[in-house]
Design an enzyme around this catalytic site. Structure first.
Site, short mmCIF file in Angstrom:
data_model
loop_
_atom_site.label_atom_id
_atom_site.label_comp_id
_atom_site.label_asym_id
_atom_site.label_seq_id
_atom_site.Cartn_x
_atom_site.Cartn_y
_atom_site.Cartn_z
N SER A 139 -16.06 -3.91 12.15
CA SER A 139 -16.31 -4.69 10.93
C SER A 139 -15.08 -5.51 10.60
O SER A 139 -13.95 -5.11 10.92
CB SER A 139 -16.62 -3.76 9.76
OG SER A 139 -16.63 -4.48 8.54
N TYR A 152 -14.61 3.44 4.20
CA TYR A 152 -15.43 2.62 5.11
C TYR A 152 -14.54 1.73 6.00
O TYR A 152 -14.62 1.78 7.23
CB TYR A 152 -16.45 1.76 4.35
CG TYR A 152 -17.22 0.87 5.30
CD1 TYR A 152 -18.13 1.41 6.20
CD2 TYR A 152 -16.99 -0.52 5.35
CE1 TYR A 152 -18.80 0.62 7.12
CE2 TYR A 152 -17.66 -1.32 6.26
CZ TYR A 152 -18.56 -0.74 7.13
OH TYR A 152 -19.22 -1.53 8.05
#
Ligand code: NDP
Ligand code: 8X3
Length: 252
Positions: A139, A152
């Site tokens: 990501s 995250y």
């Protein structure tokens, strides 16, 4: 010979779209996830294009992952491509408000789950040799801190470094490793992150043109089809509407 592609998190979003793109390019598929009905529906849809095996699998369960790989039907043992896609974000509020269990779930899924599947499949990918690939879905959050990203983004930083480190150890085996890191993309990701709150999920994408699952799946299919001597170490793909912000300066 065309090898098999195993995709984790194929019941939704990037994983399901990658299954569709890879099937269209003739890859036999093993599609994994926890939601059996979704996997069965996708397998039925893709069956006219390619052989598909639907595996109900929670990537957090190392023993179940190993058992599933050890017990694959003969038709599916020749694995050439692993798409480590299963993952999630939870609890978008500040770190100091988050339940510890949400942090554990992200670590167990995005880190431990990815490691479980990779460990179980490395012998098969190495047996395939030149032309085999691992595509880890990272990501933009791996290298760009932002409020509410806490565990995250940190879990995706692990994915990036693990991908690079794997490259070092796999030198000479022919197995390629890519960290494919998308920016904001409209999938069920924000619904999960916002605990099923549709309004909050929709607000993430409001008045933007985010990436689609197909945009990311096209990159998966592209990377998988590269000549055997080429490795993309990291590919970061964002929608044009997404760029970096300034430092946040707290003023008294
Ligand atoms: P979705 O929520 O649409 O898909 C997530 C997939 O992960 C589902 O198929 C889900 O399947 C699977 N999954 C979650 N937990 C587990 C588990 N314990 N075991 C097995 N499968 C699991 O989101 P995306 O498609 O957007 O997300 C895919 C990946 O992309 C994730 O790693 C995410 O972090 C990453 N990503 C997403 C971005 C975005 O903006 N959408 C941007 C950058 C990266 P099931 O629930 O059936 O198990
Ligand atoms: C998900 C993309 O921008 O929400 O990995 O962190 S973002």
């Amino acid at each position: 010979m065309q090898g098999v592609a195993l995709i984790t998190g194929a019941s939704s979003g990037f994983g399901a779209a990658s299954a569709r793109h890879l099937a269209a390019h003739g890859w036999p598929l093993i599609i994994c996830g926890r939601r059996r009905e979704r996997l069965d529906a996708l397998a039925t849809e893709l069956a006219p294009l390619t052989p598909v095996l639907a595996l109900e699998l929670d990537v957090r369960d190392a023993a179940a992952v190993k058992r599933a790989i050890d017990e694959l039907p003969a038709q599916f043992v020749g694995i050439q491509l692993l798409v480590n896609n299963a993952g999630l974000a939870l609890a978008p509020g500040p770190a100091q408000t988050v339940a510890l269990s949400d942090w554990h779930t992200m670590i167990d899924t995005n880190i431990t789950g990815l490691v479980n599947v990779t460990h179980a499949l490395l012998p098969r990918l190495i047996a395939w040799g030149a032309g085999a690939s691992i595509i880890n879905i990272g990501s933009t959050a791996s290298g760009n801190p932002y409020p509410g990203s806490h565990v995250y983004g940190a879990s995706k930083a692990f994915v990036q470094q693990f991908s690079f480190n794997l490259r070092c150890d796999l030198q000479g085996t022919g197995v390629r490793v890519t960290d494919l890191s998308p920016g904001i993309a409209e999938t069920e990701f924000s619904l999960v992150r916002n605990a099923g709150n549709e309004g909050a999920a929709e607000a993430v994408y409001r008045n933007t043109t985010p990436l689609t699952a197909d945009d990311v799946a096209e990159q998966v299919a592209y990377i998988a089809a590269l000549p055997a001597h080429m490795n993309i170490n990291r590919m970061e793909v964002v929608p044009v509407c997404q760029a970096w912000g300034p430092y946040a300066i707290h003023r008294e």
